[in-house]
Every structure is written in C-alpha cells, then in structure tokens.
Design an enzyme around this catalytic site. Structure first.
Site, PDB file in Angstrom:
ATOM      1  N   HIS A 161     124.737  24.706  40.705  1.00 49.26           N
ATOM      2  CA  HIS A 161     125.247  24.644  42.235  1.00 49.26           C
ATOM      3  C   HIS A 161     123.584  24.519  43.271  1.00 49.26           C
ATOM      4  O   HIS A 161     123.333  25.705  43.999  1.00 49.26           O
ATOM      5  CB  HIS A 161     126.092  25.481  42.658  1.00 49.26           C
ATOM      6  CG  HIS A 161     127.240  26.226  42.992  1.00 49.26           C
ATOM      7  ND1 HIS A 161     128.403  24.323  42.403  1.00 49.26           N
ATOM      8  CD2 HIS A 161     128.125  25.937  43.951  1.00 49.26           C
ATOM      9  CE1 HIS A 161     128.832  24.686  43.291  1.00 49.26           C
ATOM     10  NE2 HIS A 161     129.467  25.435  43.948  1.00 49.26           N
ATOM     11  N   ASP A 175     125.855  23.394  49.999  1.00 48.38           N
ATOM     12  CA  ASP A 175     127.165  23.650  50.430  1.00 48.38           C
ATOM     13  C   ASP A 175     127.578  21.853  49.645  1.00 48.38           C
ATOM     14  O   ASP A 175     126.472  21.044  49.748  1.00 48.38           O
ATOM     15  CB  ASP A 175     128.158  24.147  51.904  1.00 48.38           C
ATOM     16  CG  ASP A 175     129.706  23.865  51.570  1.00 48.38           C
ATOM     17  OD1 ASP A 175     130.180  23.590  50.622  1.00 48.38           O
ATOM     18  OD2 ASP A 175     129.957  22.917  52.867  1.00 48.38           O
ATOM     19  N   GLY A 176     128.810  21.764  49.398  1.00 52.55           N
ATOM     20  CA  GLY A 176     128.830  20.514  48.329  1.00 52.55           C
ATOM     21  C   GLY A 176     128.646  19.504  47.218  1.00 52.55           C
ATOM     22  O   GLY A 176     128.094  18.476  47.225  1.00 52.55           O
TER      23      GLY A 176
END
Length: 345
Positions: A195, A199-200
């Site tokens: 991750h 974000d995204g």
C-alpha cells in the site's frame, strides 16, 4: 514453491486453470482478425465498466450510465465533486495504459507517474499524489451500512515502504522463470500489501494488473472489464485478502492466485459470449434467427430436429430459416436428409 518470499502450492487445478487461460490467449488472434468493429464497441463498453466499477469499489456512487455520460464530456478541465474527480483520473490513466502499455516500464518512476495521473483532478490529493506515503495507512472496506472495516495493516511509511517497493520491482524485473499470469497476480497482491501511496492504492492495483497482463501479451483484457468482475465478487475479493494477509510475512498466497485466475477465466467466458452474441446479431434478420444462430454457434454440427426441440420452434419454420441462412452464406450444411448438420461459416 516459494516466489518472492511468498508460499505457493501450485496444484493441478491451478495448472489446469492457467493452461485454460493460455489456450484462449493462443486463439485470440483469430478473434481480433475477425471481429474488427465489434471489438471497438466492446472496448468502449469495457472502459466505462472498468472506470465505474473500480471507483465504486472505493466508495464512488456513480453508475455505469452516469460514468458513460460523464466520460463523453470529460474535456471539462475541473470537477468539483469527488466522484467526478476520481472517475476522470481513472479514465485518463486507463486510456494511457491502453495506448502506451508497450513503453510503460514497471519501475518506481513510472508507477509514481501513473499514481499522479490517477489522482490528477483530486483537489485533496495534491499533497501526496505521485509520492510514497509518509503517514501510516491501512486497507479498509466500505460496508453497505456506511461503516469501514480494517482488512489488514500495510508497510510502515518512509524507508520501509521505499525498501519494500524496491524489492518488489527488483523481483519483477529479474524473475524470468515464473509464469506471467502468476507474476501479475503476485505483483498485485504485494502492491496491495505494501500500500505504497497515501490513497488510490486499490484503484492503481487494478490498473497495474491490466498493465502487466497487456505487457505479457494478453491483449484481450482491454475488451472486457476486469474491474467489473472484481466489483461483482467484492466480498470474496476482500475475504481472500484478509485470510491471506493474516499470516504475513511469508504467507501462502495460493487462494489469492486461485481467485485471480478464476476472475480471468470467468471474464474470458463472458467475452466469448459477448462476441458470439454480436456475431449472431449482425447476421440475423429477426429474433428467431438470432436464437438459431446462437444455438449453432454453441452446438456445431447440430441438426434441424435438435434446433427445433431445444428452442421449442416448429420444425418447418426451423427448416425454412436454415435454408435462408444457408443461401445468405451465414451458415453451411454437411450431409443430407436426417444426417444434415449445420455450422457457422
């Protein structure tokens, strides 16, 4: 076996699934030569479905119809609603991958560039787009009641995320033995586990999955929505991630690979159904002929009696339609009398 520090039990069922997907790929060139305009239409539909599905998985509320209308007027330079910003960014990134997958490298700079493009229109994303995360994050699922559920923890921000991404990219670049389908599945899994961006990550992981498949020669992926398949199996998608991540590090990723391959196999089947349906639509003059052509497509060598019985149509009517279809050179027949068999041309 062990691949990039991940455990994998490559049983006969998985080997068979990989072989099935690759057999389809080997025959795909014939479809591309034959289907021209149909593929253009399918690609347009798949684009809308991919954009809509992938953004809805992350919480967007836009339907496919709304996405289609929005994409057709996407020349607007600014979007005030968050859903619109995400849809616009996803569409541009997907389009970029479709047009330039051959020259896009699986490298840190290129992935950062795709992330920056994905979040291009997000006003709240300006501070972190195109950069690895500097604040801890976790993978969360948006539940039907509006609440969130933590799925699993991710790599710590800063140097740990940087190091994990370097190792992932180095493995992908140097591993010449692992089959492309397995490499794509494990790359997506590791990317989600790290991750790396604030974000995204979910949206980018699905885009990277398509990119890796395209780069490995699986060109059919652009004509059917992988994202739509994930959305339709969202609960299973999150469950396999939770169950697999629970044993990190050095976890066994067999069930994740099984899920990934199952999705690909299912969308291949859907793609063939769409192509067969469009083919019969193009050559049939009425609904009854469509049914007959679709039956012959899926039962080559069938007789008029079989068509009459299975489709519940009068035999004289079936014979009349078959005669006309033969004369129009849409189908051809072999044999005579009761031994007559019909095939699509």
């Amino acid at each position: 076996m062990k691949i990039n520090n991940l455990q994998l039990d490559l049983d006969m069922a998985l080997v068979s699934e990989i072989a099935k997907i690759d057999r389809f790929d080997a025959a795909w060139a014939n479809y591309e030569k034959r289907e021209g305009d149909s593929l253009k239409q399918l690609k347009s539909i798949a684009t809308v479905q991919s954009v809509g599905a992938s953004t809805r998985i992350e919480g967007s509320q836009m339907t496919d119809d709304e996405v289609k209308v929005f994409i057709n007027k996407i020349e607007i330079s600014s979007f005030t609603e968050r859903d619109q910003q995400e849809v616009a960014g996803y569409f541009e990134t997907l389009d970029t991958i479709a047009e330039h997958f051959g020259t896009i490298e699986i490298s840190e700079n290129q992935i950062m560039g795709l992330h920056s493009l994905l979040l291009k229109y997000g006003e709240k994303d300006a501070w972190h787009r195109g950069k690895f995360k500097q604040v801890s994050n976790s993978v969360e699922a948006n539940l039907a009641d509006g609440s969130k559920q933590i799925i699993f923890k991710t790599s710590e921000p800063g140097l740990r995320t940087q190091d994990d991404m370097i190792r992932l990219l180095e493995w992908y670049r140097t591993d010449k033995e692992t089959l492309p389908l397995i490499k794509a599945a494990l790359f997506v899994y590791e990317f989600l586990s790290i991750h790396p961006f604030q974000d995204g990550n979910g949206r980018l992981s699905r885009l990277l999955g398509s990119l890796l498949l395209l780069k490995s020669g699986y060109s059919w992926i652009q004509y059917i929505s992988f994202e739509k398949e994930i959305e339709s199996r969202k609960s299973a998608y999150y469950k396999v991630l939770i169950d697999t991540q629970r044993n990190r590090p050095s976890e066994n990723v067999t069930e994740w690979l099984r899920f990934f391959l199952s999705c690909l196999s299912h969308i291949q089947e859907n793609l063939l159904l769409k192509l067969d349906q469009r083919r019969t639509d193009n050559f049939a003059s009425n609904q009854r002929e469509r049914k007959i052509l679709f039956f012959i497509e899926n039962h080559p060598g069938c007789s008029s009696g079989e068509i009459s019985s299975k489709l519940d149509l009068a035999l004289p009517t079936v014979k009349k339609d078959l005669k006309e279809l033969v004369e129009r050179k849409v189908i051809y027949k072999e044999g005579a009398g009761r031994g007559t068999a019909y095939f699509l041309i």
